[in-house]
Design an enzyme around this catalytic site. Structure first.
Site, short mmCIF file in Angstrom:
data_model
loop_
_atom_site.label_atom_id
_atom_site.label_comp_id
_atom_site.label_asym_id
_atom_site.label_seq_id
_atom_site.Cartn_x
_atom_site.Cartn_y
_atom_site.Cartn_z
N HIS A 118 0.83 -1.21 0.00
CA HIS A 118 0.00 0.00 0.00
C HIS A 118 0.87 1.26 0.00
O HIS A 118 0.54 2.25 -0.68
CB HIS A 118 -0.92 0.01 1.22
CG HIS A 118 -1.78 -1.21 1.33
ND1 HIS A 118 -2.82 -1.44 0.47
CD2 HIS A 118 -1.75 -2.26 2.18
CE1 HIS A 118 -3.41 -2.59 0.79
NE2 HIS A 118 -2.77 -3.11 1.82
N ASN A 393 7.41 17.97 17.68
CA ASN A 393 7.78 16.64 17.21
C ASN A 393 8.26 16.68 15.77
O ASN A 393 9.16 15.92 15.38
CB ASN A 393 6.58 15.70 17.34
CG ASN A 393 6.92 14.28 16.97
OD1 ASN A 393 7.64 13.58 17.68
ND2 ASN A 393 6.40 13.82 15.84
N ARG A 396 11.89 17.58 15.65
CA ARG A 396 12.76 16.50 16.14
C ARG A 396 12.91 15.37 15.13
O ARG A 396 13.92 14.68 15.12
CB ARG A 396 12.22 15.95 17.45
CG ARG A 396 12.35 16.87 18.64
CD ARG A 396 12.09 16.12 19.94
NE ARG A 396 10.76 15.55 19.96
CZ ARG A 396 9.69 16.13 20.51
NH1 ARG A 396 9.81 17.33 21.05
NH2 ARG A 396 8.52 15.54 20.51
N ASN A 399 14.69 15.95 10.45
CA ASN A 399 16.10 15.74 10.11
C ASN A 399 16.83 15.35 11.39
O ASN A 399 17.31 16.20 12.14
CB ASN A 399 16.70 17.00 9.50
CG ASN A 399 18.09 16.77 8.92
OD1 ASN A 399 18.75 15.78 9.23
ND2 ASN A 399 18.54 17.70 8.10
N HIS A 403 19.35 17.47 13.88
CA HIS A 403 18.74 17.66 15.20
C HIS A 403 19.64 17.12 16.31
O HIS A 403 19.76 17.74 17.37
CB HIS A 403 17.38 16.97 15.25
CG HIS A 403 16.78 16.94 16.63
ND1 HIS A 403 16.94 15.86 17.48
CD2 HIS A 403 16.06 17.85 17.32
CE1 HIS A 403 16.33 16.11 18.63
NE2 HIS A 403 15.79 17.31 18.55
N HIS A 438 20.35 28.49 8.14
CA HIS A 438 19.50 28.28 6.98
C HIS A 438 19.47 29.52 6.08
O HIS A 438 19.57 29.42 4.85
CB HIS A 438 18.07 27.92 7.41
CG HIS A 438 17.90 26.49 7.79
ND1 HIS A 438 18.25 25.98 9.02
CD2 HIS A 438 17.41 25.43 7.09
CE1 HIS A 438 17.97 24.69 9.07
NE2 HIS A 438 17.46 24.33 7.91
#
Length: 528
Positions: A118, A393, A396, A399, A403, A438
């Site tokens: 699936h 979450n 965390r 990546n 992290h 970044h």
């Protein structure tokens, strides 16, 4: 006698046949009822099966990771006593901060999920969309131009000369990274032997390292005006080598300094082979050794390399079909709220597709490719971030490689210095550092300053991290998270594409600070 027996015999036979019919009809009705109950039970069992499969697919990875982490922890279940009183057992967060990163043999989550038919069907759907993109692009080019052409103004174009420059710069990064090992050894030796010559040599190597990993890449990118793809290669490699160098020094320095050598013995330094392996393995946390696979699966390497190339073509067609026609208009398009709103909603689909492509191409394919070639067994480069109901979450699990570096060398060290009293400040500092890095990568890659990523990450990301925290468990918050990702990616693609073409058609007339930091798309109106 005979006349009286015949009716009696016939009567008994009729009664017996009637009873037999009743019994058979009763048995048949009972069988039909049993079959109906069996069908209902089969439907119920199938329903329960589907529910269990959904729950297992969603939670299996989390349960396995938790079980594996608990299995490698020390078997100290007894609670120590102090002054006759039982002390409180430290929680898992504190224990994780003290123990550090634990590497173990585990595959990537998507490799496991692709074993399910699936889930693999979704992968096939993306391949079908890629084929449709190819056919539609070829058809449109042939109908409009009479022949197929390669788009020459794609922002991520790369030339052979630029590729050669990128390779040379990457080799310099490798040499500079190897110098870190020598500098580290001389620094420790200086602490042990107290010689001025070694201290001077360490300072010289430190200056060389700074020039190679700090100033030199920026000078090459700006001076040679490399195309964006080459710029991103250089800048991302610069960031990776700096993070690895810091991890190596951060992990080895405390060990060497806390273990003094005996008289007549030389200091014990990390081996050259372990450091060289660390420079190329897909992790940012240094260890003397990692769990290794027994052999290399060359078929897996070939398939993964093919998927990387497919993702590059996928990104190309997304830019050609969904971005360039919108942001390279044929008429004057001054900056306004109307054009801004329309462009953002046009950018949502290509934005989220580019996000998924970057995740799949880099975090899954690229890291697994190097992991397979180096037989690196711990493939947990990400977790099931797509099931997150909170942005905490999501950050965390999106990546795990980056992290872990931010957690152990940013968040954890900040808490250790503050004696675990400033958790909010430690979290904010990690967000700011991540947002700055970044934005630095995007600024150097695109060649202009437009702090869209910084604002989304350092402002909205912080707000969402504290508002949509781990207490949010409802599936509604998963919908909210995806909606925010869609809008955020649409805003980024829209603003960066607008600024890219504005920089081309309305170049700067001066080099003043105000002109450098003011987006050209706010005032540019151009004709193609």
């Amino acid at each position: 006698m005979t006349t009286t027996e015949t009716p009696n015999g016939l009567y008994h036979r009729n009664v017996k046949s009637h009873q037999t019919e009743e019994i058979s009809s009763h048995v048949e009705g009972h069988n039909n009822l049993h079959e109906e109950e069996l069908r209902q039970w089969e439907k119920h069992a199938q329903k329960v099966k589907l529910e269990v499969l959904e729950q297992v697919q969603d939670q299996l990875s989390h349960i396995l990771d938790k079980a594996l982490n608990e299995s490698v922890q020390p078997f100290t279940q007894s609670q120590p006593k102090t002054n006759g009183k039982t002390t409180k057992k430290p929680d898992s967060r504190s224990q994780r901060m003290d123990d550090g990163k634990v590497f173990m043999d585990r595959p990537s989550l998507l490799d496991e999920l692709f074993e399910i038919s699936h889930i693999r069907t979704i992968y096939h759907m993306f391949i079908a969309v890629l084929l449709i993109f190819c056919l539609s692009t070829l058809a449109v080019d042939y109908i409009d131009e009479g022949s197929t052409q390669i788009e020459q103004s794609i922002p991520l174009s790369i030339s052979s000369a630029a590729l050669g420059s990128s390779v040379m710069i990457w080799l310099l990064f490798t040499v500079a990274g190897l110098l870190v090992l020598e500098f580290d050894m001389l620094f420790f030796a200086f602490g042990k032997l107290q010689t001025v010559a070694l201290a001077c040599m360490g300072l010289v190597l430190s200056a060389v390292q700074y020039c190679a990993l700090g100033h030199f890449p920026i000078h090459v990118v700006v001076h040679h005006q490399l195309p964006p793809a080459s710029r991103f290669i250089v800048i991302l490699e610069q960031i990776r080598f700096l993070m690895k160098s810091y991890s190596f020094i951060r992990e080895t320095a405390p060990v060497v300094m806390k273990n003094p050598t005996k008289e007549g013995e030389s200091p014990r330094f990390p081996t050259f082979s372990s450091y060289l392996y660390f420079l190329f393995c897909p992790t940012l946390i240094y260890r003397e050794s990692y769990p290794r696979n027994n052999h290399i699966r060359w078929k897996y390497v070939g398939v993964t390399l093919g998927m990387i190339l497919g993702c590059l073509f996928y990104g190309y067609f997304i830019l050609v079909r969904l971005c360039i026609p919108v942001f390279r208009p044929a008429t004057n398009q001054p900056f306004s709220k109307r054009t801004m709103v329309l462009a953002v909603f046009h950018s949502i689909l290509p934005g989220i597709m580019l996000l998924l492509l970057c995740f799949f191409a880099f975090l899954h394919c690229w890291l697994n490719l190097f992991g397979e070639l180096l037989r690196f067994a711990d493939r947990m480069f990400y977790k099931d971030w797509w099931n997150s109901t909170s942005f905490a979450n999501y950050y965390r699990t999106w990546n795990v490689v980056v992290h872990d570096w931010l957690y152990y060398y940013g968040y954890r060290d900040f808490l250790l210095l503050s004696k675990r009293k400033c958790r909010t400040a430690a979290m904010l500092s990690v967000f700011i550092v991540s947002a700055v890095v970044h934005e630095y990568a995007l600024t150097m890659g695109f060649g202009f300053f437009y702090p869209v990523m910084f604002c989304l990450f350092a402002v909205f990301g912080v707000v969402f991290n504290f508002t949509m925290n781990d207490k949010r468990q409802s599936p509604v918050f998963n919908v909210i998270m995806w909606a925010c990702l869609f809008l955020g990616q649409g805003v980024q693609v829209c603003l960066y594409c607008q600024e890219w073409y504005a920089q081309i058609h309305c170049p700067r007339t001066g080099n003043s600070f105000l002109e450098l930091v003011t987006p050209r798309s706010w005032s540019c109106s151009y004709q193609r």
